[in-house]
Write an enzyme that holds these catalytic residues in place. Sequence first.
Site, PDB file in Angstrom:
ATOM      1  N   LYS A  87       0.812  -1.227   0.000  1.00 19.99           N
ATOM      2  CA  LYS A  87       0.000   0.000   0.000  1.00 19.99           C
ATOM      3  C   LYS A  87       0.838   1.267   0.000  1.00 19.99           C
ATOM      4  CE  LYS A  87      -4.478  -1.756   1.155  1.00 19.99           C
ATOM      5  NZ  LYS A  87      -5.512  -2.024   2.144  1.00 19.99           N
TER       6      LYS A  87
ATOM      7  N   ARG B  56      -3.681  -9.978   4.886  1.00 19.20           N
ATOM      8  CA  ARG B  56      -4.104 -10.069   3.477  1.00 19.20           C
ATOM      9  C   ARG B  56      -2.944  -9.552   2.632  1.00 19.20           C
ATOM     10  NH1 ARG B  56      -6.096  -6.539  -0.299  1.00 19.20           N
ATOM     11  NH2 ARG B  56      -7.731  -7.296  -1.691  1.00 19.20           N
TER      12      ARG B  56
HETATM   13  N1  HH2 Z   1      -7.615  -3.596   0.724  1.00 20.43           N
HETATM   14  C1  HH2 Z   1      -7.944  -3.625  -0.584  1.00 20.43           C
HETATM   15  C2  HH2 Z   1      -9.006  -4.421  -1.014  1.00 20.43           C
HETATM   16  N2  HH2 Z   1      -9.721  -5.167  -0.139  1.00 20.43           N
HETATM   17  N3  HH2 Z   1     -10.143  -5.907   2.060  1.00 20.43           N
HETATM   18  C3  HH2 Z   1      -9.836  -5.874   3.371  1.00 20.43           C
HETATM   19  N4  HH2 Z   1     -10.556  -6.593   4.251  1.00 20.43           N
HETATM   20  N5  HH2 Z   1      -8.810  -5.105   3.852  1.00 20.43           N
HETATM   21  C4  HH2 Z   1      -8.047  -4.333   3.029  1.00 20.43           C
HETATM   22  O1  HH2 Z   1      -7.126  -3.618   3.522  1.00 20.43           O
HETATM   23  C5  HH2 Z   1      -8.332  -4.342   1.627  1.00 20.43           C
HETATM   24  C6  HH2 Z   1      -9.419  -5.157   1.182  1.00 20.43           C
HETATM   25  C7  HH2 Z   1      -7.174  -2.804  -1.559  1.00 20.43           C
HETATM   26  O2  HH2 Z   1      -7.836  -2.670  -2.749  1.00 20.43           O
HETATM   27  P1  HH2 Z   1      -7.373  -2.749  -4.265  1.00 20.43           P
HETATM   28  O3  HH2 Z   1      -7.042  -1.371  -4.708  1.00 20.43           O
HETATM   29  O4  HH2 Z   1      -8.430  -3.446  -5.009  1.00 20.43           O
HETATM   30  O5  HH2 Z   1      -6.036  -3.519  -4.318  1.00 20.43           O
HETATM   31  P2  HH2 Z   1      -5.592  -4.944  -3.855  1.00 20.43           P
HETATM   32  O6  HH2 Z   1      -6.800  -5.816  -3.894  1.00 20.43           O
HETATM   33  O7  HH2 Z   1      -4.541  -5.308  -4.857  1.00 20.43           O
HETATM   34  O8  HH2 Z   1      -5.022  -4.816  -2.470  1.00 20.43           O
END
Ligand code: HH2
Length: 281
Positions: free
Chosen positions: A227, A262
């Site tokens: 991130k 995650r």
């Molecule tokens: N971060 C992303 C997506 N889903 N779910 C949970 N529970 N916690 C998180 O911190 C979280 C999440 C980040 O979103 P995105 O931009 O889609 O990227 P990526 O899925 O590659 O992390």
Amino acid sequence: MERAMHPLTWRCGAYEFLLARTLVMGIVNVTPDSFSDGGDHAGTEAAITHGRRLVAEGAAILDVGGESTRPGSEPVSVDEELARVVPVVRALAADRIPVSIDTRHAEVAAACVAEGACIINDVSGFRDPAMVEVAVGSGCGLVAMHMLGEPKTMQAEPRYEDVTREVGAYLLDVAMRLESAGVDPERIALDPGIGFGKTLEHNLTLLRDTADFVAQGYPVLIGASRKRFIGELTGVEDPKERLGGSVATALWVASRGAAVVRVHDVAQTVQALAVADALGA
Ligand code: HH2
């Protein structure tokens, strides 16, 4: 890594996770535009192959998502999201892999549960009553995450008086709402939502205070992998080059009792957690 707090279990449909050690959830993005790996595994077959590889590397759970929620992202239509995720969830669940569906849409969650998903990961914290209804009837594990507003606007000017207290209170409130709707508390996990309507300082405070969230009594999930805060701290622009910061964060939160991390880089995270565990960290 052995968790600081006493073991808890997390009930997720047909699966029950004993949380004596921090579990690794591998990310399977079926999206052309995720911030971290946009487009790398966008096709159905590529996503399935990627998911299987993450399990071979030690992922206990796969989190399948069809809509990027990165700051500023545009929502996708439910039909498009369904077309992206359903075949992937179907194939991975048929392999007897615990699959989490990362969605804000009740229709997508319901379709994926019907295909065998055992966890609903809702970054909007079950705000939609239709999502609560799906969640109650599903028997799935539920990840309730804190997000300030919507992805399109959440980074506009996030403000909190006391970020840990406010995010903690919000998450407890969601847990209470789910329980009053009929969800067994052992199905609920909470996530402070790193990067979702937070400045660098907010993110660091939330991570430093992981133990405060763990003390609320629910399994805590942390998604910090690749991130932006890691880039802000280190100057590394390319998310794929943020492995060191991602692993460091996973070890830190695991040492403070996080139940699930995650991550994109499963093999490296599993290895780091195993070594830290052997060292008694
Ligand atoms: N971060 C992303 C997506 N889903 N779910 C949970 N529970 N916690 C998180 O911190 C979280 C999440 C980040 O979103 P995105 O931009 O889609 O990227 P990526 O899925 O590659 O992390």
